[in-house]
Design a protein around this motif. Structure first.
Motif, PDB file in Angstrom:
ATOM      1  N   LEU A 192      -5.822   5.694   5.805  1.00 52.14           N
ATOM      2  CA  LEU A 192      -5.170   5.482   7.002  1.00 52.14           C
ATOM      3  C   LEU A 192      -5.455   6.387   8.311  1.00 52.14           C
ATOM      4  CD1 LEU A 192      -3.893   2.727   7.774  1.00 52.14           C
ATOM      5  CD2 LEU A 192      -1.742   4.027   7.855  1.00 52.14           C
ATOM      6  N   ALA A 193      -6.159   7.302   7.746  1.00 54.34           N
ATOM      7  CA  ALA A 193      -6.653   8.572   8.788  1.00 54.34           C
ATOM      8  C   ALA A 193      -8.003   8.058   9.583  1.00 54.34           C
ATOM      9  CB  ALA A 193      -6.486   9.850   8.158  1.00 54.34           C
ATOM     10  N   GLY A 194      -7.804   7.641  10.639  1.00 54.06           N
ATOM     11  CA  GLY A 194      -9.252   7.266  11.064  1.00 54.06           C
ATOM     12  C   GLY A 194      -9.711   5.844  10.884  1.00 54.06           C
ATOM     13  N   PHE A 195      -8.914   5.269   9.862  1.00 51.35           N
ATOM     14  CA  PHE A 195      -9.295   3.689   9.469  1.00 51.35           C
ATOM     15  C   PHE A 195      -7.806   3.186   9.766  1.00 51.35           C
ATOM     16  CE2 PHE A 195     -12.931   5.933   7.761  1.00 51.35           C
ATOM     17  CZ  PHE A 195     -13.674   4.916   7.595  1.00 51.35           C
ATOM     18  N   SER A 196      -8.055   1.709   9.873  1.00 52.14           N
ATOM     19  CA  SER A 196      -6.905   0.898   9.827  1.00 52.14           C
ATOM     20  C   SER A 196      -7.318  -0.541   9.294  1.00 52.14           C
ATOM     21  CB  SER A 196      -6.637   0.403  11.127  1.00 52.14           C
ATOM     22  OG  SER A 196      -5.210   0.014  11.553  1.00 52.14           O
ATOM     23  N   HIS A 197      -6.193  -1.445   8.950  1.00 50.10           N
ATOM     24  CA  HIS A 197      -6.484  -2.672   8.363  1.00 50.10           C
ATOM     25  C   HIS A 197      -5.342  -3.518   9.019  1.00 50.10           C
ATOM     26  CE1 HIS A 197      -3.134  -1.833   5.612  1.00 50.10           C
ATOM     27  NE2 HIS A 197      -3.680  -0.585   5.433  1.00 50.10           N
ATOM     28  N   GLU A 198      -5.775  -4.839   8.752  1.00 52.54           N
ATOM     29  CA  GLU A 198      -5.049  -5.757   9.419  1.00 52.54           C
ATOM     30  C   GLU A 198      -3.470  -5.966   8.884  1.00 52.54           C
ATOM     31  OE1 GLU A 198      -2.889  -9.505  10.478  1.00 52.54           O
ATOM     32  OE2 GLU A 198      -3.430  -9.188   8.371  1.00 52.54           O
ATOM     33  N   PRO A 199      -3.140  -5.856   7.640  1.00 48.96           N
ATOM     34  CA  PRO A 199      -1.736  -5.881   7.025  1.00 48.96           C
ATOM     35  C   PRO A 199      -1.046  -4.774   7.702  1.00 48.96           C
ATOM     36  CG  PRO A 199      -3.325  -6.213   5.324  1.00 48.96           C
ATOM     37  CD  PRO A 199      -4.096  -5.892   6.437  1.00 48.96           C
TER      38      PRO A 199
END
Length: 450
Positions: A84-91
């Motif tokens: 979750l550092a530098g990235f993300s996701h829909e949920p």
């Protein structure tokens, strides 16, 4: 074929169980669970138990809930985890949007951790670091309530006050300023919860007046000190606390890990006082009891104090490998959907009323000092002397006798010392509540006979 006996043998050869004196299991059998459905747990020998404590207060909508199951299965086919550092996701984005929408007004930023204790650690660090970023280096202390419990990691343990958990590790811990709890079990005869809680606030006012320049935040469990024997207090205390924190320039951390998501009778306990804390810590029921996930939700003023050019080194460098795990977020989204789609809070009011009625007869029991209730949390306190409220010696382990009786009668009750309590999943029925009341009544009678 697998049965209780051979699984217990394998377990005791390799496992070290939490919150347990393992030597007890030389005579107190473990209960291996094969499956769960609704309020029921079933062991390998076919015996069933109503999960009256929601498997340590986490389960909201029953075991193997088909709606939560399906959401996790769908997510599993798409993405199990990503940094979750530098990235993300829909949920995680969808969950953050929902938490901002449903938590008390003004809370707009979500920071994720793995469990409740870790959420407390993050909130404490955020508060301390906020003041440091503001140039207020003298603010290094926290104010906490006596009899409080906030978790087992060192920061969370430090701001707790249940000696059973804390005393051994005292040399490792920071020293908070501890203020007497507004615990209404201690009220004078004839005093209302509101009167007692208001009177007890004088101690907090005094501590803030004396120490505010050194204090980062006050941390409290709103309305119910759960691990502290389910002791309870009136919402007026929270209202006075919010006003005083604003007056003295101190932040407020609300630990709603145990009491959030409907346990207190409202979605969040802070709602009953009409307040917004500076940080609200959430876990346990957040995923409906399925997966470890926690969140600290705070407001934009806190967030902006860390928002800076990299070279100024003001970022909040706190992380967990599984922060914002997509499977946990999917379980949380399904859980929050059930709150939206079903009339959960209104239905819980009926269930809570039924719980109170089902055990009301114990008010007259010669060794029950009090029956107290906040929403879907109900506690019955056994004492040696009802008039003086003299407790039983803890060494007698009276609550354990209730636990053993319950297991023989299709119920999982795990008392806190001499306090027997119900904190069941919200899918429990009135008939199942009546069963728990009968078993608890019998267990209390057995435990207080001698």
């Amino acid at each position: 074929m697998m049965n209780n006996s051979n699984l217990i043998q394998r377990d005791l050869a390799t496992l070290w169980h939490p919150c347990t004196q393992m030597k007890d299991h030389e005579w107190l059998p473990l209960v291996p669970i094969k499956k769960g459905e609704g309020v029921w747990l079933e062991d390998f020998d076919g015996r069933r138990y109503i999960d009256a404590i929601s498997s340590w207060w986490v389960n909201l909508f029953g075991h193997s809930n088909p709606r939560i199951n399906e959401r996790i299965k769908q997510q599993l086919d798409a993405l199990e985890h990503v940094i979750l550092a530098g990235f993300s996701h829909e949920p995680v984005v969808a969950l953050s949007e929902k938490l901002v929408a449903i938590t008390p007004p003004g809370l707009t930023r979500c920071f994720y951790t793995d469990n409740g204790s870790s959420a407390i650690e993050a909130a404490l660090k955020m508060s301390f670091h906020y003041w440091r970023n503001q140039g207020r280096h003298e603010k290094t202390k926290f104010i906490a309530l006596s009899n409080s419990y906030h978790g087992e990691t060192l920061g969370a343990l430090a701001v707790g006050d249940v000696s059973l958990y804390k005393e051994t590790y005292a040399p490792l811990l920071m020293q908070p300023i501890t203020v007497p709890s507004p615990d209404c079990f201690q009220r004078e005869p004839g005093a209302s919860w509101s009167e007692h809680s208001t009177r007890m606030f004088a101690h907090m006012e005094q501590a803030l007046a004396q120490h505010a320049d050194q204090v980062c935040a006050v941390i409290v469990e709103p309305l119910v000190q759960c691990a502290g024997a389910m002791r309870m207090y009136d919402p007026v205390y929270l209202k006075l606390l919010r006003q005083a924190c604003d007056k003295y320039g101190v932040q407020l951390i609300a630990d709603e890990i145990a009491v959030g998501f409907g346990r207190s009778g409202t979605l969040f306990a802070c709602e009953q006082a009409g307040i917004s804390p500076d940080f609200i810590c959430l876990s346990k029921g957040l995923t409906g009891g399925y997966l470890p996930l926690a969140a600290v939700v705070t407001h934009d003023r806190i967030y902006q104090a860390f928002y800076d050019d990299y070279e100024n080194l003001n970022a909040f460098l706190h992380s967990h490998s599984y922060t914002g795990n997509p499977l946990g977020c999917a379980a949380a989204l399904a859980t929050l959907d059930i709150f939206e789609q079903d009339d959960v809070i209104a239905n819980n009011k009926h269930l809570a009323a039924h719980m109170g009625q089902a055990v009301a007869h114990l008010q007259d029991h010669p060794h029950v000092a009090e029956i107290r209730q906040t929403g879907m949390i109900l506690a019955m306190e056994m004492v040696k002397d009802k008039t003086t409220r003299e407790p039983y010696p803890w060494q007698e382990r009276r609550g354990l006798k209730v636990y053993q009786h319950a297991l023989q009668n299709e119920a999982l009750l795990r008392p806190l010392g001499n306090v027997v309590y119900f904190m069941p999943p919200y899918v429990i029925t009135p008939d199942q509540i009546d069963h728990l009341a009968r078993v608890a009544t019998e267990g209390i009678h057995i435990a207080t006979q001698t």
